[in-house]
Design a protein around this motif. Structure first.
Motif, mmCIF file in Angstrom:
data_model
loop_
_atom_site.group_PDB
_atom_site.id
_atom_site.type_symbol
_atom_site.label_atom_id
_atom_site.label_comp_id
_atom_site.label_asym_id
_atom_site.label_seq_id
_atom_site.Cartn_x
_atom_site.Cartn_y
_atom_site.Cartn_z
ATOM 1 N N PHE A 181 -0.512 28.339 42.988
ATOM 2 C CA PHE A 181 0.903 28.671 42.895
ATOM 3 C C PHE A 181 1.731 27.430 43.216
ATOM 4 O O PHE A 181 1.345 26.623 44.063
ATOM 5 N N GLU A 182 2.861 27.318 42.547
ATOM 6 C CA GLU A 182 3.706 26.130 42.723
ATOM 7 C C GLU A 182 5.168 26.531 42.870
ATOM 8 O O GLU A 182 5.654 27.445 42.200
ATOM 9 N N GLY A 183 5.880 25.838 43.750
ATOM 10 C CA GLY A 183 7.323 25.951 43.860
ATOM 11 C C GLY A 183 7.937 24.578 43.659
ATOM 12 O O GLY A 183 7.392 23.577 44.146
ATOM 13 N N GLU A 184 9.066 24.511 42.954
ATOM 14 C CA GLU A 184 9.608 23.206 42.568
ATOM 15 C C GLU A 184 11.130 23.212 42.590
ATOM 16 O O GLU A 184 11.781 24.200 42.270
ATOM 17 N N ILE A 185 11.703 22.065 42.957
ATOM 18 C CA ILE A 185 13.134 21.805 42.799
ATOM 19 C C ILE A 185 13.276 20.490 42.056
ATOM 20 O O ILE A 185 12.550 19.528 42.341
ATOM 21 N N ALA A 186 14.191 20.457 41.071
ATOM 22 C CA ALA A 186 14.333 19.256 40.252
ATOM 23 C C ALA A 186 15.802 19.007 39.933
ATOM 24 O O ALA A 186 16.587 19.944 39.774
ATOM 25 N N PHE A 187 16.160 17.723 39.853
ATOM 26 C CA PHE A 187 17.488 17.301 39.413
ATOM 27 C C PHE A 187 17.353 16.777 37.991
ATOM 28 O O PHE A 187 16.555 15.876 37.723
ATOM 29 N N LEU A 188 18.134 17.364 37.076
ATOM 30 C CA LEU A 188 18.077 16.993 35.662
ATOM 31 C C LEU A 188 19.316 16.169 35.325
ATOM 32 O O LEU A 188 20.439 16.691 35.349
ATOM 33 N N GLY A 189 19.109 14.902 35.038
ATOM 34 C CA GLY A 189 20.229 14.034 34.675
ATOM 35 C C GLY A 189 20.632 14.265 33.230
ATOM 36 O O GLY A 189 20.187 13.555 32.319
ATOM 37 N N MET A 190 21.463 15.275 32.999
ATOM 38 C CA MET A 190 21.853 15.655 31.642
ATOM 39 C C MET A 190 23.273 15.174 31.344
ATOM 40 O O MET A 190 24.087 14.987 32.245
ATOM 41 N N GLY A 191 23.550 14.987 30.079
ATOM 42 C CA GLY A 191 24.888 14.621 29.640
ATOM 43 C C GLY A 191 25.122 15.137 28.237
ATOM 44 O O GLY A 191 24.180 15.277 27.448
#
Length: 279
Positions: free
Chosen positions: A95-105
């Protein structure tokens, strides 16, 4: 002395051979924390052609006179960084838990066909020019949980797949477009909301499907190379706005599921290993 040596050699020769020590298969990562970074591809979002646009001047609109705009919005490529924790209660399933920042524009495009003859003081061409190639930040944060399946984790290099579900929160609308024009009377650069969004949807669910390869760096760390397909719903324009109501335009819009491809490299710190089997 000679008889004693002979007896000793004979005793050693007749002694049973020692039993081999039990062997153990290599251990597999059982619990690890990850830091990762990568690259996310861009893609087209929406296009709306032949949108009537009331002629605007610095002192107000010209009723009954309309320019025509072709508008487009697309998502630019960007970088991704994040952290995750993975736990394997079984050797091949975790099992995995994740937080991510997506540099979108988002980047807009605009072309214009003016009302003929072109009205005096028409600022629409200037607004359109300011929209053409303009970029705005659409940075987002995602939270997700999922399952990880791996094959032969006791090896130094092994493949894995993962599937996850989560939410992504963005900082702005994917519909809104803001242009600028130079107001010579005030000697200032004025902002104008060309396309508005009364109720921007900034939070959506997303699905992630991924496959990758893990490579051991030693007993306490490993590196992973992974490709992801992230499916998320983004708002897009679905029709023409009623230009007679003036600015901003409020075109109809709806969510659309889009695929975004991400390529990452992750560094894992192994906190616990599952002991291999003895045989």
């Amino acid at each position: 002395m000679r008889p004693f040596v002979s007896v000793t050699v004979a005793a050693v020769a007749l002694a049973p051979a020692p039993l081999p020590l039990p062997a153990q298969t290599p251990s597999a990562p059982h619990l690890y924390l990850s830091m990762f970074g990568g690259y996310r591809t861009g893609r087209h979002l929406w296009t709306r052609t032949d949108q009537p646009f009331l002629v605007q001047t610095p002192i107000g609109p010209n009723p009954g006179q309309y320019d025509t705009l072709d508008l487009q919005n697309q998502i630019n490529p960007g970088f991704v960084i994040g952290a995750a924790g993975t736990y394997f209660p079984r050797p091949n399933l975790g099992f995995e838990g994740e937080i991510a920042f997506l540099g979108m524009g988002v980047e807009s495009r605009c072309t214009i066909r003016q009302y003929q003859p072109p009205p005096s003081g028409d600022i629409d061409p200037e607004l359109c020019t300011s929209l053409n190639g303009a970029s705005s930040s659409l940075s987002a944060v995602s939270f997700s949980v999922g399952l990880v399946g791996r094959l032969r984790p006791d090896k130094a290099t092994y493949p894995y797949v993962r599937a996850g579900v989560g939410v992504v929160a963005r900082t702005r609308s994917t519909i809104e477009l803001i242009g600028t024009f130079a107001d010579t009377a005030r000697n200032a650069l004025e902002e104008v909301v060309v396309v508005g969004d009364t109720v921007p949807n900034k939070t959506r669910a997303h699905l992630t499907f991924a496959a990758g390869l893990a490579l051991s760096l030693g007993p306490a760390s490993q590196v992973r190379l992974e490709a992801r397909d992230i499916v998320s719903s983004l708002d897009r324009v679905t029709g023409l706005a009623d230009a007679s109501r003036g600015l901003p335009l409020y075109p109809p819009h709806a969510g659309r599921s889009l695929h975004s491809f991400v390529f990452i490299m992750a560094f894992d710190v192994i906190l616990e290993k599952r002991r291999g089997r003895r045989y």
